[in-house]
Design a protein around this motif. Structure first.
Motif, PDB file in Angstrom:
ATOM      1  N   LEU A  54     -40.891  -2.450  33.784  1.00 22.16           N
ATOM      2  CA  LEU A  54     -40.717  -0.991  33.856  1.00 22.16           C
ATOM      3  C   LEU A  54     -39.946  -0.578  35.099  1.00 22.16           C
ATOM      4  O   LEU A  54     -39.064   0.276  35.023  1.00 22.16           O
ATOM      5  N   VAL A  55     -40.259  -1.173  36.238  1.00 27.05           N
ATOM      6  CA  VAL A  55     -39.554  -0.801  37.467  1.00 27.05           C
ATOM      7  C   VAL A  55     -38.091  -1.250  37.411  1.00 27.05           C
ATOM      8  O   VAL A  55     -37.228  -0.639  38.040  1.00 27.05           O
ATOM      9  N   ALA A  56     -37.814  -2.273  36.614  1.00 30.30           N
ATOM     10  CA  ALA A  56     -36.430  -2.745  36.472  1.00 30.30           C
ATOM     11  C   ALA A  56     -35.554  -1.706  35.769  1.00 30.30           C
ATOM     12  O   ALA A  56     -34.338  -1.676  36.003  1.00 30.30           O
ATOM     13  N   LEU A  57     -36.136  -0.866  34.945  1.00 29.53           N
ATOM     14  CA  LEU A  57     -35.340   0.103  34.176  1.00 29.53           C
ATOM     15  C   LEU A  57     -34.625   1.124  35.069  1.00 29.53           C
ATOM     16  O   LEU A  57     -33.398   1.241  34.984  1.00 29.53           O
ATOM     17  N   PRO A  58     -35.329   1.870  35.921  1.00 33.63           N
ATOM     18  CA  PRO A  58     -34.587   2.827  36.760  1.00 33.63           C
ATOM     19  C   PRO A  58     -33.657   2.134  37.751  1.00 33.63           C
ATOM     20  O   PRO A  58     -32.581   2.659  38.057  1.00 33.63           O
ATOM     21  N   TRP A  59     -34.042   0.969  38.239  1.00 29.36           N
ATOM     22  CA  TRP A  59     -33.165   0.246  39.165  1.00 29.36           C
ATOM     23  C   TRP A  59     -31.926  -0.258  38.442  1.00 29.36           C
ATOM     24  O   TRP A  59     -30.839  -0.256  39.003  1.00 29.36           O
ATOM     25  N   GLY A  60     -32.079  -0.687  37.191  1.00 25.36           N
ATOM     26  CA  GLY A  60     -30.925  -1.089  36.387  1.00 25.36           C
ATOM     27  C   GLY A  60     -30.007   0.088  36.119  1.00 25.36           C
ATOM     28  O   GLY A  60     -28.784  -0.030  36.181  1.00 25.36           O
ATOM     29  N   TRP A  61     -30.599   1.245  35.829  1.00 31.05           N
ATOM     30  CA  TRP A  61     -29.815   2.463  35.636  1.00 31.05           C
ATOM     31  C   TRP A  61     -29.024   2.780  36.899  1.00 31.05           C
ATOM     32  O   TRP A  61     -27.832   3.095  36.840  1.00 31.05           O
ATOM     33  N   LEU A  62     -29.692   2.688  38.066  1.00 30.49           N
ATOM     34  CA  LEU A  62     -29.036   2.989  39.339  1.00 30.49           C
ATOM     35  C   LEU A  62     -27.861   2.045  39.595  1.00 30.49           C
ATOM     36  O   LEU A  62     -26.779   2.490  39.994  1.00 30.49           O
ATOM     37  N   LEU A  63     -28.056   0.758  39.368  1.00 27.05           N
ATOM     38  CA  LEU A  63     -26.958  -0.192  39.540  1.00 27.05           C
ATOM     39  C   LEU A  63     -25.787   0.177  38.635  1.00 27.05           C
ATOM     40  O   LEU A  63     -24.634   0.140  39.055  1.00 27.05           O
ATOM     41  N   HIS A  64     -26.094   0.527  37.381  1.00 32.00           N
ATOM     42  CA  HIS A  64     -25.035   0.899  36.444  1.00 32.00           C
ATOM     43  C   HIS A  64     -24.295   2.155  36.916  1.00 32.00           C
ATOM     44  O   HIS A  64     -23.070   2.219  36.871  1.00 32.00           O
ATOM     45  N   VAL A  65     -25.033   3.159  37.352  1.00 28.61           N
ATOM     46  CA  VAL A  65     -24.422   4.414  37.793  1.00 28.61           C
ATOM     47  C   VAL A  65     -23.533   4.180  39.022  1.00 28.61           C
ATOM     48  O   VAL A  65     -22.448   4.743  39.120  1.00 28.61           O
ATOM     49  N   ILE A  66     -23.982   3.335  39.932  1.00 28.81           N
ATOM     50  CA  ILE A  66     -23.223   3.086  41.162  1.00 28.81           C
ATOM     51  C   ILE A  66     -21.977   2.241  40.891  1.00 28.81           C
ATOM     52  O   ILE A  66     -20.898   2.542  41.391  1.00 28.81           O
ATOM     53  N   GLY A  67     -22.128   1.172  40.089  1.00 27.64           N
ATOM     54  CA  GLY A  67     -21.009   0.239  39.937  1.00 27.64           C
ATOM     55  C   GLY A  67     -20.720  -0.235  38.536  1.00 27.64           C
ATOM     56  O   GLY A  67     -19.970  -1.194  38.347  1.00 27.64           O
ATOM     57  N   GLY A  68     -21.320   0.397  37.537  1.00 28.72           N
ATOM     58  CA  GLY A  68     -21.044   0.026  36.155  1.00 28.72           C
ATOM     59  C   GLY A  68     -21.551  -1.359  35.784  1.00 28.72           C
ATOM     60  O   GLY A  68     -22.388  -1.955  36.468  1.00 28.72           O
ATOM     61  N   PHE A  69     -21.010  -1.859  34.702  1.00 25.87           N
ATOM     62  CA  PHE A  69     -21.395  -3.163  34.172  1.00 25.87           C
ATOM     63  C   PHE A  69     -21.255  -4.285  35.203  1.00 25.87           C
ATOM     64  O   PHE A  69     -22.158  -5.111  35.333  1.00 25.87           O
ATOM     65  N   PRO A  70     -20.146  -4.335  35.972  1.00 26.24           N
ATOM     66  CA  PRO A  70     -20.012  -5.438  36.939  1.00 26.24           C
ATOM     67  C   PRO A  70     -21.141  -5.474  37.974  1.00 26.24           C
ATOM     68  O   PRO A  70     -21.611  -6.555  38.337  1.00 26.24           O
ATOM     69  N   LEU A  71     -21.598  -4.319  38.432  1.00 25.24           N
ATOM     70  CA  LEU A  71     -22.670  -4.314  39.428  1.00 25.24           C
ATOM     71  C   LEU A  71     -23.999  -4.731  38.805  1.00 25.24           C
ATOM     72  O   LEU A  71     -24.798  -5.420  39.460  1.00 25.24           O
ATOM     73  N   LEU A  72     -24.235  -4.374  37.556  1.00 21.53           N
ATOM     74  CA  LEU A  72     -25.467  -4.816  36.906  1.00 21.53           C
ATOM     75  C   LEU A  72     -25.449  -6.335  36.720  1.00 21.53           C
ATOM     76  O   LEU A  72     -26.467  -7.001  36.937  1.00 21.53           O
ATOM     77  N   VAL A  73     -24.300  -6.889  36.353  1.00 20.07           N
ATOM     78  CA  VAL A  73     -24.182  -8.354  36.245  1.00 20.07           C
ATOM     79  C   VAL A  73     -24.440  -8.998  37.597  1.00 20.07           C
ATOM     80  O   VAL A  73     -25.189  -9.986  37.705  1.00 20.07           O
ATOM     81  N   ALA A  74     -23.857  -8.450  38.647  1.00 21.99           N
ATOM     82  CA  ALA A  74     -24.091  -8.977  39.996  1.00 21.99           C
ATOM     83  C   ALA A  74     -25.569  -8.873  40.360  1.00 21.99           C
ATOM     84  O   ALA A  74     -26.132  -9.784  40.980  1.00 21.99           O
TER      85      ALA A  74
END
Length: 163
Positions: free
Chosen positions: A26-46
């Protein structure tokens, strides 16, 4: 060891009861959203790569000299696996210029499928879990995340009439 515990328990989330793995997901969801918003798909992969590497190290530190190779408070593996399950949503939003939250059914599917495969441990997920080492702790959730990723893609294909 204190730094390893901060990483492994995801800043203490792993101590929440009951079901610390679900809390980690559950905590991974908002953090994953934040990574996506900041840097898109490449940042989520990183983020996935960094969470995996840091989690492997932290798990090895936290389990050194213990008979329990996968203590329930270690939930960084759930974060990495859950982010993998979110990758199809991030990729679609990033390439099509969509708001990732518009794909909310995909978020529910990614969460539910990841938890299903992480708890059920079918096929390779169970094999990785039975390794009995820090790498196995991380790999079982990576594989569960990959299974969930495939499920999310299949469900999106069905929903959009592509399958």
């Amino acid at each position: 060891m204190k730094f390893a515990k901060m990483i492994g328990t995801v800043l203490g989330v792993g101590y929440i009861r009951p079901a610390p793995g679900t809390w980690g997901s559950l905590v991974a969801l908002p953090w994953g959203w934040l990574l996506h918003v900041i840097g898109g798909f490449p940042l989520l992969v990183a983020g996935v790569v960094i969470a995996f590497a840091a989690g492997w190290w932290a798990t090895a530190q936290m389990t050194a000299g213990s008979t329990d190779h996968d203590p329930s408070e270690i939930v960084i593996d759930e974060v990495a696996g859950q982010w993998i399950a979110l990758l199809p949503l991030s990729y679609a939003a990033w390439t099509m210029g969509l708001n990732i939250l518009e794909m909310w059914p995909g978020w529910i599917a990614a969460f539910a499928l990841f938890r299903l495969f992480d708890i059920w441990k079918p096929l390779l997920v169970g094999w990785a879990d039975r390794r009995g080492d820090a790498l196995g702790v991380m790999l079982d959730d990576v594989i569960a995340g990959l299974f969930a990723l495939l499920g999310v893609i299949a469900m999106a294909g069905l929903y959009h009439g592509l399958l």
